[in-house]
Write an enzyme that holds these catalytic residues in place. Structure first.
Site, PDB file in Angstrom:
ATOM      1  N   THR A   1      14.846 -23.207 -11.738  1.00 43.81           N
ATOM      2  CA  THR A   1      13.751 -22.257 -11.999  1.00 43.81           C
ATOM      3  C   THR A   1      14.215 -20.882 -12.465  1.00 43.81           C
ATOM      4  O   THR A   1      13.414 -20.113 -12.999  1.00 43.81           O
ATOM      5  CB  THR A   1      12.890 -22.057 -10.730  1.00 43.81           C
ATOM      6  N   ARG A   2      15.472 -20.535 -12.268  1.00 43.89           N
ATOM      7  CA  ARG A   2      15.913 -19.159 -12.497  1.00 43.89           C
ATOM      8  C   ARG A   2      15.635 -18.675 -13.917  1.00 43.89           C
ATOM      9  O   ARG A   2      15.142 -17.567 -14.134  1.00 43.89           O
ATOM     10  CB  ARG A   2      17.407 -19.009 -12.191  1.00 43.89           C
TER      11      ARG A   2
ATOM     12  N   GLU B   1      17.321 -19.076   4.069  1.00 45.81           N
ATOM     13  CA  GLU B   1      16.450 -17.973   3.655  1.00 45.81           C
ATOM     14  C   GLU B   1      15.052 -18.169   4.221  1.00 45.81           C
ATOM     15  O   GLU B   1      14.406 -17.228   4.701  1.00 45.81           O
ATOM     16  CB  GLU B   1      16.349 -17.914   2.124  1.00 45.81           C
TER      17      GLU B   1
END
Length: 1175
Positions: free
Chosen positions: A103-104, A166
């Site tokens: 996705t970056r 995260e």
């Protein structure tokens, strides 16, 4: 010790290390199990929307901090369920959590850019984590310092242990800091995430093999389930990605930008009540609810209403909190103002309603299909609800109307059923303890020695929030002896009445502060603080100190509008103190304000020397018939304010000599009582009175404020030479006033003199020696022919207005007004000359000579020209015969409709300015705008309308923003060469664009707007479209990739035409937007004062640096116009982009102008009207 030594000798170092290691592992395992058990308790939670809430289904979605709210339904269920009401300082608005490899460089890049363009401060990790690394401390800190976390679930998300770690940290911040979590399901099914299916199942199988720590894997699964249960956004495979991103950004933007209401300094006990009221708001989608919050004053109805509003406002299409409905509805035009506020807030733009009936119709019509949240705070009459929220069907499906009131009857009469009425409860013991301690000790707990005393005080307060706050503040900083003494005193007062509790604060005041508090409670709540301070000072109460003491003791506040505010309970307490002075005989009380008591005392002659203050404010058309000796026994009366009609049965013979303030609107008699001397009088206000003559005024030697405005029978203002304390004199609207005694010109302490609209005034002091004067206005006194001589230095005088008077000249002594900032002589049609001494007004900022039609020239300067010679701006700028600077502080100069035949002389005199911002020479005989206009370096607006002899504009001011030249029918030359050909390289004006988060790529932008008469867009624009007579027009470019690259110029054009039979006037506003892949990347606009029919708008933007990147999809260019009269629509529109390789269009202006002038198809005269503005 011996045993320890023996054991250590038997254990080898290796064995000892093994034992320690096992203990560490055991400790970490137990901690992990505890966290997993905690998280698993939320595993089955479903996303909750307001319409789905039931009594048994309440989550933190609506119950977070009262200072923190979400902004759309996408955030429901996202806020913290923590009981903490504090806000953690946020460094970032958004933290982006995602798997980089899939996705970056596409979705995340687009989302990140869109967030930045909206000014949303977004953290994104620009580096991929290397194998074996733990999460960087910077990432952990970034998560902790973010307001919102957007978690983007993609196909490969669960394969990354760092993404999962995260996620654990994000959930931790959700629980501890109230962080908002927004899940985005990017081409994955939310169900697959929630139940770990497909790719997620495969990823976790690998994790299970790799990590023997099964507890950690379970925590990851639990975290996925928990976040997937939150409301979020799901992108299907074939959905428009740009629109999808725009929806996310809009949601985040609303949440970031929406301002919360301030709830309370110490928001104790709010959350538990919030949960109970939320259950009343549960509904089905076809339901609109009216909910009541009922309770006594001071129990916290408004506080909890604000908290609810903050928590759920984001879930509605519009929201409005109308505070103080009871108080505001009683003011002049109160209901109309409330209706305007309600509509403006819910519709998002200003509304102007003229009467209540119209307001009701507009509310029903405009809001019947809109889902809104409306809070009506402090309602005490059914008519207030009838006019603001008459029926549930006034509002769209799903709307909620919350009403706070003390009166259950108001709710039941309006159809609010008992099940939807919430009865406010007092604080419980722990909450009362915390609230009191925060005020008394500035902490959560009492000091040990004060523990028993604290419990006693809380018991006395009855856990009423307002009493706890007031008494806590009162006792703060006092020693134990003072506490015990105060508490003993409290116990001697009955505990069942709120009045008796709150009066303790009053009893602790000194006598001066008591008087101030009682006057505010009885008369001045909601009044201007400045007005009240003058009255209290006149009464001898030293208000500067006294008001501050009351604020410190939490008895009054001053609101954002500088009005005095006081809680209702405190006001009731103060009024009860006065009533208790004589419960059954009003005439023996110190203050009278209730109209029944006032009527009884004045009409029945029941006054006594106890009465110190009276305010007569009768409802409606009611009147008081005052006996001639009605004030005879009130020998202590200091304050008399009359807001209503009062009639004397016969001529009054007495007014008390102790009177300090008389504020009598509409005094009905022609004279003051013959024996009244007013030796103690400080303020005498009798606007709209029938006064004919002021015979006794000389004896009022202490008077400081006098106002007889709109007293239409007053003909002569008498000798006031003895009034040496007079500071303010107002005689506006005295239409029969003929003469002002010359003594007015010698009042040494006079600061404000206003004598406006006195149409028959012909005699005014011929000379002034008013050393303290700051304001002087004789506006609209047409029979006044002479401006007085200034016979002393009047350095404090900043404002003079002799507009529309008959004066013929200014005296040379005007130089003595050395501090003058504003000089208004507008409409002085007899004014022919100005003295050269006017140039000595070195502080003058505004000079208005508009309409001085006989003023033909400016005076010559008498001083040495070289004394004021400005330094040259640059070597290329010569003086062109211009010699010096005048008016060094001038910002606005208005010469509209002045003849000024010698305009060349004017520009020789006034040839340079570093301060002038607005110059209006419309309607003058000017022929040429000379080259020295370029020396007006700060000029922003130049008005040239109807300069019918104007032929040429030779230069331009360097920072001009607006040039209005409508009706310049003789204009032939616009700039000399090469300025004309360099129009878009030198005229395109530099400007710093003020945006919340300015892009680094756009530190500066240059814009140019032009509006011409005509009906055709320029031919050279490479995109055109004919519009269908609408106020919007859109051009779609199907192959935007051809335009990619660095852009040097952006150009818009549109033809705006008038609608037949609709009058054209007012402001025309035009805007254009460039939208790439659903994201707005540029906008331009202009606003113009217009009076004709058809116009061509040209907008150019020469950006400092701008690169267009259009991806798959299309580029949209959207035009929108609006006019005051709603009479304008688009006929056609055009768009042009120039990349660097194409050069520029700097020479095209002349061709447009030439073609438009000579070859226009419809024969329109494009040069009959000119407008330029900077965008």
């Amino acid at each position: 010790m011996a045993l320890y030594t023996m054991v250590m000798e038997e254990i080898t170092p290796a064995a000892f290390f093994t034992i320690v290691l096992l203990m560490v592992v055991l400790y970490r395992t137990l901690c992990a199990m505890f966290v997993a058990m905690k998280n698993s308790s939320n595993t089955n939670a479903q996303p909750i929307h307001l319409e789905e809430v039931t009594d048994h289904q309440l989550t933190g979605s609506l119950l977070g901090s009262t200072e923190r709210t979400t902004s759309s339904t996408a955030f429901q269920g996202a806020s913290s369920s923590s009981s903490s009401l504090s806000i953690r300082p946020c460094r970032y608005d958004v933290f982006l959590s995602f798997k980089g490899e899939d996705t970056r460089h596409n979705f995340i890049a687009h989302l990140h850019q869109a967030l930045l363009q909206k000014g949303i401060n977004t953290f994104i990790d620009d580096e991929e984590l290397e194998s074996g690394e733990e999460i960087a401390s910077s990432l952990i800190q970034a998560i902790e310092e973010s307001k919102i976390s957007i978690v983007v679930f993609s196909q490969a998300y669960a394969s990354s242990k760092w993404c999962l770690d995260e996620l654990l940290k994000i959930l931790e911040c959700k629980e501890t800091n109230g962080q908002i979590v927004l899940p985005v399901f990017y081409k994955v099914d939310p169900s697959d995430v929630r139940h770990q299916k497909k790719n997620f199942e495969i990823a976790f199988a690998k994790h299970q093999e790799r990590f023997k720590d099964d507890i950690k894997v379970q925590r990851w699964k639990s975290a996925l389930t928990q976040v997937a249960n939150l409301s979020g956004y799901h992108l299907e495979n074939y959905e428009n990605e740009a629109k999808f991103i725009d929806n996310i950004v809009q949601t985040v933007s609303r949440n970031v930008n929406r301002t919360c209401l301030h709830v309370a300094k110490h928001p104790v006990g709010i959350e538990s009540r919030l949960k109970e009221i939320i259950s009343l708001l549960s509904m089905r989608k076809n339901d609109t609810r009216m909910v009541g919050i009922l309770g006594v004053g001071g129990i916290g109805k408004t506080t909890i209403a604000k908290s609810i509003y903050n928590s759920i406002a984001s879930q509605f299409e519009g929201s409005c909190f109308l505070a103080n409905v009871r108080e505001n509805s009683r003011r002049e035009s109160g209901f109309v103002k409330l209706q305007n506020a309600l509509l403006s807030k819910l519709l998002g733009h200003t509304m102007v309603i003229d009467n209540v009936d119209e307001g009701i119709t507009v509310i029903k019509k405009r809001l019947c299909s809109k889902k809104v949240l409306l809070v009506l705070d402090d309602v005490d009459q059914s008519v207030q609800l009838d006019n603001l929220a008459g029926e549930a069907d006034w509002f769209g499906v799903g709307s909620i109307i919350i009403i706070t009131t003390r009166d259950r009857k108001v709710l039941t009469n309006h159809g609010v059923v008992d099940d939807l009425i919430y009865n406010m409860k007092e604080l419980n013991q722990n909450e009362a303890l915390e609230l009191f301690c925060r005020n008394a000790f500035k902490g959560e707990k009492p000091i040990d020695d004060f523990l028993k005393l604290t419990k006693d005080v809380i018991s006395y307060c009855g856990r009423l929030p307002l009493a706890l706050e007031v008494l806590g503040s009162y006792l703060h900083g006092r020693d134990m002896h003072q506490w015990k003494s105060a508490l003993d005193k409290y116990k001697r007062i009955p505990h069942t009445n709120i009045q008796e509790r709150l009066q303790i604060s009053y009893d602790g005041l000194e006598e001066n502060e008591k008087n101030i508090f009682l006057d505010i409670a009885c008369f001045f709540k909601g009044e201007s603080a400045d007005y009240v301070l003058k009255i209290l000072d006149a009464c001898g109460f030293f208000p500067d100190v006294g008001i501050q003491v009351l604020i410190e003791k939490s008895l009054i506040t001053i609101d954002e509008y500088n009005n005095l505010a006081m809680h209702d309970l405190l006001q009731d307490m103060g009024r009860e103190v006065v009533r208790q002075e004589s419960p059954s005989i009003p005439g023996k009380r110190s203050r009278l304000w209730l109209y029944e008591d006032v009527r009884a005392v004045l009409e029945k002659d029941m006054g006594t020397n106890n009465i110190q203050s009276i305010v007569i404010d009768l409802p409606g058309e009611d009147r008081v018939c005052l006996a001639s000796n009605g004030f005879a026994r009130m020998t202590s009366l200091k304050l008399l304010i009359c807001k209503s009609s009062v009639y004397f049965s016969k001529q009054p013979t007495y007014l008390p000599e102790e009177l300090r303030v008389i504020d009598w609107n509409g005094y009905p008699l022609e004279y003051l009582p013959s024996n009244f001397r007013g030796r103690n009088m400080r303020i005498l206000r009798m606007p709209r009175s029938n006064i004919k003559e002021l015979k006794q005024i000389q004896s009022c030697k202490c008077i400081s404020i006098m106002d007889f405005s709109n007293s239409k029978s007053l003909k002569i203002f008498p000798d006031v030479s003895s009034l040496i304390m007079l500071e303010k004199l107002t005689l506006d609207g005295c239409i029969d006033l003929v003469e002002i005694h010359h003594s007015v010109g010698f009042l040494d302490k006079l600061e404000h003199l206003s004598i406006e609209r006195c149409y028959n005034l012909s005699s005014f002091p011929r000379s002034l020696m008013l050393r303290s004067l700051k304001y002087l206005s004789l506006l609209y006194c047409p029979k006044l022919n002479d401006f007085p001589e200034i016979n002393c230095q009047m350095k404090f005088l900043e404002y003079i207005n002799f507009g529309h008077t008959g004066i013929k000249e200014l005296p040379s002594s005007i130089r003595n007004v050395s501090g003058l900032k504003d000089l208004v002589l507008e409409g002085c049609i007899n004014l022919m000359n100005l003295p050269s001494s006017i140039y000595q007004l070195q502080h003058l900022k505004h000079l208005n000579l508009k309409g001085c039609s006989r003023l033909v020239k400016f005076p010559k300067k008498l001083w040495d020209n070289q004394q004021y010679m400005p330094p040259p701006m640059n070597p290329s700028v010569s003086n062109h015969g211009c010699s010096s600077i005048v008016f060094p502080a001038l910002q606005v100069l208005n010469l509209r409709d002045c003849v000024l035949f010698e305009f060349s002389n004017f520009f020789r005199i006034f040839n340079f300015s570093s301060t002038l911002e607005v110059l209006d020479i419309s309607g003058t005989a000017i022929v040429t705008i000379p080259a020295c206009i370029k020396r007006f370096v700060c000029l922003r607006q130049l008005w040239l309308c109807n300069c019918k002899q104007l032929r040429e504009i030779l230069e331009r001011p360097p920072n001009i923003e607006y040039v209005y030249a409508e009706g310049c029918i003789s204009l032939e030359t616009f700039l000399e060469e090469p300025q004309r050909s360099q129009l878009f390289t030198t005229w395109c004006l530099p400007e710093i664009v003020a945006t919340p988060q300015p892009s680094r790529e756009h530190p500066k932008r240059r814009h140019f707007n032009c509006l011409l008469s005509g009906n055709k867009v320029p031919d050279w624009l490479n995109y055109h479209k004919e519009a269908s007579n609408s106020n919007s027009c859109e051009i779609v470019i199907d192959e935007p990739a051809d335009l990619n690259g660095e852009i040097t110029t952006i150009a818009f054009s549109a033809v705006v035409v008038g609608i037949e039979h609709v009058q054209d006037y007012g402001i025309l506003s035009i805007s254009a937007y460039v939208i790439s892949d659903g994201v707005e990347i540029y906008s331009g606009n202009g606003a113009f004062q217009v009076s004709g029919s058809n116009y061509v708008w040209l907008h150019f933007h020469v950006p400092e640096s701008f690169k267009l990147k259009a991806y798959n999809g299309h580029l949209q260019v959207k035009f929108v116009c609006f006019s005051d009269s709603k009479s304008k629509v688009f006929k056609s529109c055009g768009f042009h982009l120039i990349r660097r390789i194409e050069g520029d269009i700097s020479n095209r202006w002349y061709s447009i102008r030439k073609r438009s002038r000579d070859d226009d198809d419809d024969g329109a005269d494009l040069e009959s009207n000119w407008y330029w503005t900077r965008g």
